[in-house]
Write a protein that holds these residues in place. Structure first.
Motif, PDB file in Angstrom:
ATOM      1  N   LYS A  46       0.644  -1.094   0.096  1.00  0.00           N
ATOM      2  CA  LYS A  46      -0.211  -0.240   0.528  1.00  0.00           C
ATOM      3  C   LYS A  46       0.594   0.634  -0.663  1.00  0.00           C
ATOM      4  N   GLU A  47       1.863   1.284   1.100  1.00  0.00           N
ATOM      5  CA  GLU A  47       2.893   2.360   1.171  1.00  0.00           C
ATOM      6  C   GLU A  47       3.571   2.184  -0.465  1.00  0.00           C
ATOM      7  N   ARG A  48       3.903   1.788  -0.877  1.00  0.00           N
ATOM      8  CA  ARG A  48       5.391   1.526  -2.279  1.00  0.00           C
ATOM      9  C   ARG A  48       4.877   1.658  -3.024  1.00  0.00           C
ATOM     10  N   THR A  49       2.896   1.453  -3.187  1.00  0.00           N
ATOM     11  CA  THR A  49       2.646   0.335  -4.569  1.00  0.00           C
ATOM     12  C   THR A  49       3.974   0.656  -6.285  1.00  0.00           C
ATOM     13  N   ASP A  50       4.163   2.246  -6.102  1.00  0.00           N
ATOM     14  CA  ASP A  50       4.920   2.809  -7.279  1.00  0.00           C
ATOM     15  C   ASP A  50       6.200   1.640  -7.472  1.00  0.00           C
ATOM     16  N   ASP A  51       7.139   1.303  -6.351  1.00  0.00           N
ATOM     17  CA  ASP A  51       8.431   1.570  -6.212  1.00  0.00           C
ATOM     18  C   ASP A  51       8.781  -0.510  -6.950  1.00  0.00           C
ATOM     19  N   PHE A  52       7.690  -0.883  -7.361  1.00  0.00           N
ATOM     20  CA  PHE A  52       7.881  -2.198  -7.416  1.00  0.00           C
ATOM     21  C   PHE A  52       7.101  -2.520  -8.733  1.00  0.00           C
ATOM     22  N   ASP A  53       7.802  -3.732  -9.650  1.00  0.00           N
ATOM     23  CA  ASP A  53       6.751  -4.241 -10.719  1.00  0.00           C
ATOM     24  C   ASP A  53       5.752  -6.057 -10.286  1.00  0.00           C
ATOM     25  N   LEU A  54       6.406  -6.096  -9.394  1.00  0.00           N
ATOM     26  CA  LEU A  54       6.080  -7.561  -9.333  1.00  0.00           C
ATOM     27  C   LEU A  54       6.277  -7.938  -7.841  1.00  0.00           C
ATOM     28  N   ILE A  55       4.939  -9.198  -7.373  1.00  0.00           N
ATOM     29  CA  ILE A  55       5.995  -9.304  -6.149  1.00  0.00           C
ATOM     30  C   ILE A  55       5.832 -10.970  -6.348  1.00  0.00           C
ATOM     31  N   LEU A  56       6.919 -11.139  -5.825  1.00  0.00           N
ATOM     32  CA  LEU A  56       6.658 -13.093  -4.655  1.00  0.00           C
ATOM     33  C   LEU A  56       6.532 -12.874  -3.885  1.00  0.00           C
ATOM     34  N   LEU A  57       5.336 -13.813  -4.019  1.00  0.00           N
ATOM     35  CA  LEU A  57       4.415 -14.076  -2.427  1.00  0.00           C
ATOM     36  C   LEU A  57       4.193 -15.412  -2.747  1.00  0.00           C
ATOM     37  N   ASP A  58       4.624 -15.439  -1.055  1.00  0.00           N
ATOM     38  CA  ASP A  58       4.994 -16.655  -0.425  1.00  0.00           C
ATOM     39  C   ASP A  58       3.195 -16.765   0.325  1.00  0.00           C
ATOM     40  N   LEU A  59       2.424 -17.898   0.353  1.00  0.00           N
ATOM     41  CA  LEU A  59       1.618 -18.451   0.508  1.00  0.00           C
ATOM     42  C   LEU A  59       1.659 -18.471   2.422  1.00  0.00           C
ATOM     43  N   ILE A  60       2.113 -19.238   3.031  1.00  0.00           N
ATOM     44  CA  ILE A  60       2.205 -19.731   4.086  1.00  0.00           C
ATOM     45  C   ILE A  60       3.601 -18.655   4.842  1.00  0.00           C
ATOM     46  N   MET A  61       2.703 -17.889   5.687  1.00  0.00           N
ATOM     47  CA  MET A  61       3.763 -16.691   6.334  1.00  0.00           C
ATOM     48  C   MET A  61       2.803 -16.408   7.652  1.00  0.00           C
ATOM     49  N   PRO A  62       3.672 -15.987   8.800  1.00  0.00           N
ATOM     50  CA  PRO A  62       2.974 -15.647   9.940  1.00  0.00           C
ATOM     51  C   PRO A  62       1.908 -14.123  10.247  1.00  0.00           C
ATOM     52  N   LYS A  63       1.973 -13.769  11.180  1.00  0.00           N
ATOM     53  CA  LYS A  63       0.576 -12.699  11.503  1.00  0.00           C
ATOM     54  C   LYS A  63      -1.126 -13.273  10.169  1.00  0.00           C
ATOM     55  N   LYS A  64      -0.405 -12.656   9.006  1.00  0.00           N
ATOM     56  CA  LYS A  64      -1.576 -12.640   8.109  1.00  0.00           C
ATOM     57  C   LYS A  64      -0.616 -13.278   6.140  1.00  0.00           C
ATOM     58  N   ASP A  65      -1.538 -14.321   5.669  1.00  0.00           N
ATOM     59  CA  ASP A  65      -0.742 -15.657   5.026  1.00  0.00           C
ATOM     60  C   ASP A  65      -0.878 -14.403   3.548  1.00  0.00           C
ATOM     61  N   GLY A  66      -0.646 -15.512   2.113  1.00  0.00           N
ATOM     62  CA  GLY A  66      -0.815 -15.313   1.379  1.00  0.00           C
ATOM     63  C   GLY A  66      -2.316 -14.973   0.800  1.00  0.00           C
ATOM     64  N   ILE A  67      -3.061 -15.602   0.906  1.00  0.00           N
ATOM     65  CA  ILE A  67      -4.330 -15.578   0.205  1.00  0.00           C
ATOM     66  C   ILE A  67      -5.134 -13.891   1.364  1.00  0.00           C
ATOM     67  N   TYR A  68      -5.011 -13.487   2.231  1.00  0.00           N
ATOM     68  CA  TYR A  68      -4.614 -12.154   3.048  1.00  0.00           C
ATOM     69  C   TYR A  68      -4.295 -11.050   2.077  1.00  0.00           C
ATOM     70  N   VAL A  69      -2.985 -11.729   1.510  1.00  0.00           N
ATOM     71  CA  VAL A  69      -2.256  -9.856   0.540  1.00  0.00           C
ATOM     72  C   VAL A  69      -3.275  -9.873  -0.396  1.00  0.00           C
ATOM     73  N   LEU A  70      -3.147 -10.870  -1.041  1.00  0.00           N
ATOM     74  CA  LEU A  70      -4.715 -11.082  -2.058  1.00  0.00           C
ATOM     75  C   LEU A  70      -5.586 -10.552  -2.217  1.00  0.00           C
ATOM     76  N   GLU A  71      -6.344 -10.870  -1.041  1.00  0.00           N
ATOM     77  CA  GLU A  71      -7.426 -10.517  -0.661  1.00  0.00           C
ATOM     78  C   GLU A  71      -7.988  -8.701  -0.257  1.00  0.00           C
ATOM     79  N   GLU A  72      -6.218  -8.504   0.365  1.00  0.00           N
ATOM     80  CA  GLU A  72      -6.689  -7.233   0.151  1.00  0.00           C
ATOM     81  C   GLU A  72      -6.164  -6.291  -0.910  1.00  0.00           C
ATOM     82  N   MET A  73      -4.927  -6.608  -1.815  1.00  0.00           N
ATOM     83  CA  MET A  73      -5.234  -6.406  -3.316  1.00  0.00           C
ATOM     84  C   MET A  73      -6.281  -5.641  -3.650  1.00  0.00           C
ATOM     85  N   LYS A  74      -7.471  -6.866  -3.619  1.00  0.00           N
ATOM     86  CA  LYS A  74      -8.509  -6.745  -4.705  1.00  0.00           C
ATOM     87  C   LYS A  74      -9.233  -5.683  -4.171  1.00  0.00           C
TER      88      LYS A  74
END
Length: 142
Positions: A46-74
């Protein structure tokens, strides 16, 4: 080819270090940002959207998982190219992940040169989406 700037979100510090080392002398691919859990990773998106072109995203992580990240992006209408990389190979999860318009799904462990090819493929194929099942050599266009 353009300079591809990557944000890598993965709780495996050694994997992030290995990917950074692999690309350190590459003029086309740069790991510019990194994070180690889904909650902080999404905040970085959210804070640095313009600083990267591609995300390499793991699904299983602490606090929140990759599905959470994808949901929030959407929810936040953040449209970035995503390669999901994970060791979790359940068909229902793969199906769920594919609904978030990810560019590729690659299973861990993977060869770094295969990851490099997938990164280049994402930028060559502008609108085509694929899921790559590395271990079974199956590629499905969706």
């Amino acid at each position: 080819m353009e300079n591809i700037r990557i944000l890598m979100i993965d709780d495996n510090v050694k994997l992030i270090d290995a990917v950074k080392e692999y690309f350190k002398n590459n003029d086309e691919v740069n790991i510019v940002l990194e994070d180690y859990d889904g909650l902080e990773g999404f905040n970085l998106i959210k804070e640095r959207t313009d600083d990267f072109d591609l995300i390499l995203l793991d699904l299983i992580m602490p606090k929140k998982d990759g599905i959470y990240v994808l949901e929030e992006m959407k929810k936040n209408n953040i449209n970035k190219k995503v390669i999901v990389e994970t060791s979790y190979n359940a068909s229902e999860v793969i199906r769920e992940v594919s609904e978030y318009d990810v560019s590729y799904f690659i299973l861990k462990p993977f060869e770094l040169n295969d990851l490099e090819k997938k990164i280049y493929d994402v930028f060559k194929k502008k609108n085509e989406k694929s899921i790559d099942f590395y271990n079974s050599n199956l590629q499905v266009s969706i």
